[in-house]
Design a protein around this motif. Structure first.
Motif, short mmCIF file in Angstrom:
data_model
loop_
_atom_site.label_atom_id
_atom_site.label_comp_id
_atom_site.label_asym_id
_atom_site.label_seq_id
_atom_site.Cartn_x
_atom_site.Cartn_y
_atom_site.Cartn_z
N TYR A 62 -29.97 -36.82 -57.55
CA TYR A 62 -29.49 -35.51 -57.13
C TYR A 62 -30.37 -34.41 -57.72
O TYR A 62 -30.74 -33.44 -57.03
N VAL A 63 -30.71 -34.56 -58.99
CA VAL A 63 -31.52 -33.53 -59.68
C VAL A 63 -32.88 -33.40 -58.99
O VAL A 63 -33.37 -32.28 -58.78
N ARG A 64 -33.50 -34.54 -58.66
CA ARG A 64 -34.81 -34.47 -58.00
C ARG A 64 -34.71 -33.74 -56.66
O ARG A 64 -35.56 -32.91 -56.33
N ALA A 65 -33.68 -34.04 -55.88
CA ALA A 65 -33.51 -33.38 -54.59
C ALA A 65 -33.32 -31.87 -54.78
O ALA A 65 -33.90 -31.05 -54.05
N ILE A 66 -32.51 -31.49 -55.76
CA ILE A 66 -32.26 -30.07 -56.01
C ILE A 66 -33.53 -29.38 -56.47
O ILE A 66 -33.84 -28.25 -56.05
N ASN A 67 -34.31 -30.04 -57.32
CA ASN A 67 -35.57 -29.45 -57.78
C ASN A 67 -36.55 -29.24 -56.62
O ASN A 67 -37.28 -28.24 -56.58
N HIS A 120 -26.37 -25.73 -62.29
CA HIS A 120 -26.89 -27.09 -62.20
C HIS A 120 -27.31 -27.47 -60.78
O HIS A 120 -27.98 -28.49 -60.60
N GLY A 121 -26.88 -26.69 -59.82
CA GLY A 121 -27.24 -26.98 -58.43
C GLY A 121 -28.01 -25.83 -57.81
O GLY A 121 -28.97 -25.33 -58.39
N LEU A 122 -27.55 -25.40 -56.65
CA LEU A 122 -28.22 -24.30 -55.95
C LEU A 122 -27.32 -23.07 -55.82
O LEU A 122 -27.83 -21.96 -55.64
N GLY A 123 -26.00 -23.26 -55.87
CA GLY A 123 -25.10 -22.12 -55.78
C GLY A 123 -25.11 -21.46 -54.41
O GLY A 123 -24.81 -20.27 -54.29
N ILE A 124 -25.43 -22.22 -53.37
CA ILE A 124 -25.47 -21.70 -52.01
C ILE A 124 -24.25 -22.24 -51.26
O ILE A 124 -23.86 -23.41 -51.43
N GLU A 125 -23.64 -21.41 -50.43
CA GLU A 125 -22.45 -21.82 -49.67
C GLU A 125 -22.78 -23.04 -48.81
O GLU A 125 -23.76 -23.07 -48.06
N LEU A 126 -21.93 -24.07 -48.91
CA LEU A 126 -22.14 -25.31 -48.16
C LEU A 126 -21.58 -25.19 -46.75
O LEU A 126 -20.52 -24.62 -46.53
N ASP A 127 -22.35 -25.75 -45.78
CA ASP A 127 -21.91 -25.76 -44.39
C ASP A 127 -21.81 -27.21 -43.94
O ASP A 127 -22.81 -27.94 -43.89
N LEU A 141 -39.59 -22.07 -42.25
CA LEU A 141 -40.52 -21.37 -43.15
C LEU A 141 -41.22 -22.31 -44.12
O LEU A 141 -42.36 -22.09 -44.49
N ASN A 142 -40.52 -23.36 -44.55
CA ASN A 142 -41.12 -24.25 -45.55
C ASN A 142 -40.39 -25.59 -45.56
O ASN A 142 -39.20 -25.66 -45.25
N HIS A 143 -41.15 -26.63 -45.90
CA HIS A 143 -40.61 -27.97 -46.04
C HIS A 143 -40.79 -28.44 -47.48
O HIS A 143 -41.72 -28.04 -48.17
N ALA A 144 -39.94 -29.35 -47.89
CA ALA A 144 -40.15 -30.11 -49.12
C ALA A 144 -39.44 -31.44 -48.93
O ALA A 144 -38.49 -31.53 -48.15
#
Length: 841
Positions: A296-301, A341-348, A197-200
């Motif tokens: 890390y912050v830049r990647a998360i943003n 501080h991150g994404l809060g998404i379950e890690l796989d 759906l989208n890239h970054a």
């Protein structure tokens, strides 16, 4: 002979890997060392001896004059080369990458018995056109005999996860943090359809930056304090050996800290006289995380931006798929899992993050047919078949079509037994084919399928579920005799997932008159694709004006201000190219085409003169910026930032404050400064610095716009009011049309709060005012004083300026015009250029 590509290669900054799909199953091919991954390093100890992989990687530390690594970051830069002292050789990044690809191809040949003729090669989603082109060049140099399609790395990773996941409906985000690049991809899986759906991403955000930050911010100060190496700097070639050892030590320490809380570092260095020294330092996981935090912050943003652009939130994403060696860091994983501080998404982490991209590339490769020539002559007495089918499907009874061709000397036999025709004009009436899969479960036999007169047939076949079914096509003539048929096999893989195709990673378009980027193809379009759009010239182009031109910059990126994106080409129309004058408002039809590997063609048609112009998209001469130029840009950016801090504090703009906080959190200026400092000895650092500075300037634009938009609107309205008065007094029809066009665009830009467009319209209104004033009786005097100011420092201009003052005193208009023409010719060429821009129709 394979029908589909089947091989996938992850051509990485630090490590590379190759995988293959066989019988519907994907496996990673091991190299001669028994490893799944091959270090992307090249060592040439003497002429004719080239080593790739582990041995070469070890030599980067101990023999930096003859070994190199991490050259992927310099792909697409024409001035980047690595000299190997002992061999007297100099190789470009594509040539170095070709050595890695050649090694992987040899591993595949050892595994399967024959070297693959093609492979799908992955590239970062954030790669620019010149970097993609350099990757294609590397594949050609490596000896692949068929074209190698490119696919974005996060897309490949999504294929790998989708291939082994049974979930019917989900949203995933691929978080791909590799050695040199970062990519994120938002993926939707719905009822077997897997779609990006989208890239970054950031083509220069990777583990390499963390390594150098560890060195510059921690290890070099430690060496200065403990060993007295106070003058050891990365930009001094004298210390190249020491920095190679520090780089390897930083990489190894990161790996150890993925399993430990601290690591004891003992690094053998040398002083300025070559005497051995040992740096001992205890590095803790906390120190590493503190240094890596801005990256890390830049990647998360970037991930947050990609999710927001898709009108979703982190709570909508089911899993975060971790890819790349950096994601092995416990500190990064803890941050990613944190919803604040991150994404809060379950890690796989169900797949190996170091090989998942290669696996996904192979899966994609199994859906890509190897191109075969449809015009190759058929040997005498034989027949060939051109087949049409999808190599990867989700249904168990797909359709297969084909067309049989005969040799130039072949004679067809009709049912009556009489001979007729030859070559492409053969009559295939009475011929039949069968399509068989004797190894299917159960075996499949189609029965006799009649060809039409042109040799065409169509049929459905049955597949064995969840595997690759191989079919054989057999041809029989009207008498029942079997005919020799070439290219008569096809393979179709059945699976539960259908891939939605490769997506365009960056928007493409042109630069308009107001310095505004006009996207024609938006990021996310399925490739291959094309678009056609009509524009109009904003001023006339006269054949008598040899210096004039219509220049249409071709732009890649997402920023509304054109110069904050990457320029990738230029369409140019000059007076010599046209038969008649082009009036203002002439139509220009621009067509942009992008192939499956993201390579671009841009063409402009001018119906009035019945002429077509192709953009010069020259990707072979893109170079890293000079260190001094980079430093000037950095100094300007730091000055702007300091000034903006004061403006933001006074303005009380919440949006501007949020943007400033983001810059500080990502340590954008510090990272840019470190890369600028290293640019003199590292072209990869120069490319990184240029990208960082472009992003920094764009962020500063956004901050300034948030603070200054009301003022810009006032300036535009003031300029328009002045233009309205002048047009009323002395304007012509063309002036009134131009003013109306600007006023219409101004309303749109103000309503949309588009400060870039507002600023561009201020410039465009200024050009109209300039043209109106040029017609006034005192124009020659105004022009003279303007030229005098521009040439104040020119020694050549002194006598002409005195002559101009005398002409003004004598009211000699003709003499003053002559002086102005001569002063104008003293200006630098880039200030003389009269450019006719385009405006959207």
């Amino acid at each position: 002979m394979r029908d589909t590509v089947d091989f996938g290669i992850d051509l990485g900054t630090t490590n590379s890997a190759i995988a293959v799909v066989e019988g519907g199953n994907v496996s990673v091919i091991k190299n001669n060392d028994g490893w799944d991954i091959t270090p992307s390093a090249v060592w040439i100890p003497k002429e004719g001896r080239v080593h790739v992989g582990r041995q070469a990687r070890d030599r980067v530390e101990h023999d930096p004059a003859n070994a190199t690594a991490e050259f992927k970051l310099e792909m697409g830069l024409a001035d980047s080369r690595k000299t190997f002292a002992n061999a007297g050789a100099s190789l470009s990044p594509p040539q170095l990458s070709a050595e890695v690809l050649r090694s992987l191809r040899a591993d595949a040949a050892h595994h399967t018995g024959t070297p693959p003729e093609s492979a799908v090669i992955t590239v970062p989603a954030a790669f620019a056109l010149n970097q993609n082109k350099a990757t294609i060049e590397a594949a050609e140099l490596a000896g692949f005999t068929s074209a190698c399609p490119l696919v974005q790395e996060p897309t490949a990773a999504a294929f790998a996860y989708g291939f082994q996941d049974a979930t019917d409906r989900a949203y995933w985000m691929v978080f791909d943090f590799g050695g040199g690049t970062f990519d994120a991809a938002l993926v939707s899986k719905r009822d077997g359809d897997l779609r990006v759906l989208n890239h970054a991403g950031d083509p220069f955000l990777g583990g390499k930056l963390i390594d150098w930050a560890l060195i510059e911010r921690l290890l070099v100060p430690a060496a200065a304090a403990e060993l007295g190496l106070a003058d050891m700097r990365r930009d001094n070639p004298q210390w190249r050996g020491n920095f190679a050892k520090l780089k390897r030590a930083a990489e190894d320490a990161k790996i150890h800290l993925s399993r430990r809380d601290q690591v004891e570092m003992m690094i053998d260095l040398n002083d300025a006289n070559g005497n051995p020294l040992t740096l001992e330092h205890t590095l803790t996981r906390g120190e590493l995380d503190a240094i890596a935090e801005p990256f890390y912050v830049r990647a998360i943003n970037l991930c947050r931006d990609a999710i927001a652009e898709a009108a979703l939130g982190p709570d909508d994403i089911d899993r975060l798929l971790l890819v790349g060696g950096v994601t092995l860091s416990p500190g990064l994983r803890e941050r990613l899992a944190d919803p604040r501080h991150g994404l809060g998404i379950e890690l796989d982490v169900s797949l190996d993050p170091t090989t998942v991209v290669a696996r996904g590339a192979a899966i994609f490769a199994s859906t890509v047919r190897i191109p075969r020539s449809k015009t190759a002559p058929v040997p005498a007495g034989q027949f060939a078949v051109e087949l049409s089918y999808e190599p990867s499907v989700t249904n168990l009874q797909p359709t297969v079509g084909g067309r049989v061709r005969g040799s130039s000397g072949a004679v067809s036999v009709s049912k009556s037994g009489s001979g007729s025709g030859s070559g492409s004009g053969m009559d295939f009436t009475g011929y039949t084919v069968t399509v068989n899969n004797p190894d299917g479960q159960p075996p499949f036999h189609s029965g006799a399928i009649s060809l039409n007169a042109e040799g065409v047939f169509i049929t459905d076949v049955a597949l064995t579920p969840h595997t690759t079914s191989k079919f054989f096509v057999e041809l029989t003539d009207p008498s029942g005799a079997r005919c020799e048929l070439t290219s008569n096999t096809l393979s179709i893989t059945h699976g539960d997932v259908e891939f939605g195709g490769v997506r365009l990673a960056h928007s493409l378009g042109i630069q308009l008159a107001e310095q505004v980027f006009a996207p024609m193809l938006r990021k996310g379009a399925t490739l291959p694709t094309s678009v056609r759009e009509v524009f109009r010239t904003s001023a006339a182009l006269h054949r008598s004006d040899a210096d004039a031109a219509i220049r249409i910059p071709v732009i890649q990126g997402e920023r509304s201000r054109a110069d904050r994106n990457r320029g990738v080409g230029l369409l140019e129309i000059r007076p010599r190219d046209i038969r008649i004058d082009l009036p203002a408002g002439s139509e220009v039809e621009v067509t942009v085409e992008v192939d499956a590997s993201s390579m671009v063609t841009v063409i402009a048609d001018v119906p009035l003169v019945q002429a077509q112009f192709e953009a010069e998209i020259n990707l072979d001469y893109i170079r890293a910026k000079d260190p001094e130029e980079l430093r000037d840009i950095l100094d300007e950016a730091e000055g702007r930032l300091a000034a903006l801090r004061g403006f933001v504090a006074d303005a009380g703009s919440a949006d501007a404050e949020r943007r400033l906080a983001k810059l500080d959190e990502e340590r954008s200026v510090r990272t840019a400064r470190e890369q600028v400092d290293a640019s003199a000895v590292d072209n990869g650092a120069a490319a990184t610095a240029e990208e960082r500075l472009r992003d920094l300037q764009a962020e500063l634009d956004d901050i300034a716009d948030a603070v200054g938009l009301p003022g810009l609107v006032r300036d535009l309205r003031s300029a328009l009011a002045e233009a309205e008065e002048l047009v009323r007094q002395q304007g012509e029809t063309a002036d009134r049309q131009e003013l109306a066009a600007i006023q219409s665009r101004a309303d749109e830009a103000i309503n949309a709060q588009d400060s870039v467009a507002v600023r561009g319209l201020i410039d465009r209104t200024g050009s109209l005012l300039f043209e109106l004033e040029r017609r006034s009786p005192d124009w020659s005097v105004k022009l003279f004083y303007t030229l005098q100011e521009m040439l104040r420092a020119s020694g050549q201009a002194g006598p002409l300026i005195q002559e101009g003052h005398r002409a003004i005193a004598a009211n000699d208009r003709q003499g003053l015009d002559a002086v102005n023409q001569r002063l104008y010719r003293l200006l630098p060429k880039d200030e003389q250029d009269k450019v006719v821009w385009l405006g959207r129709a």
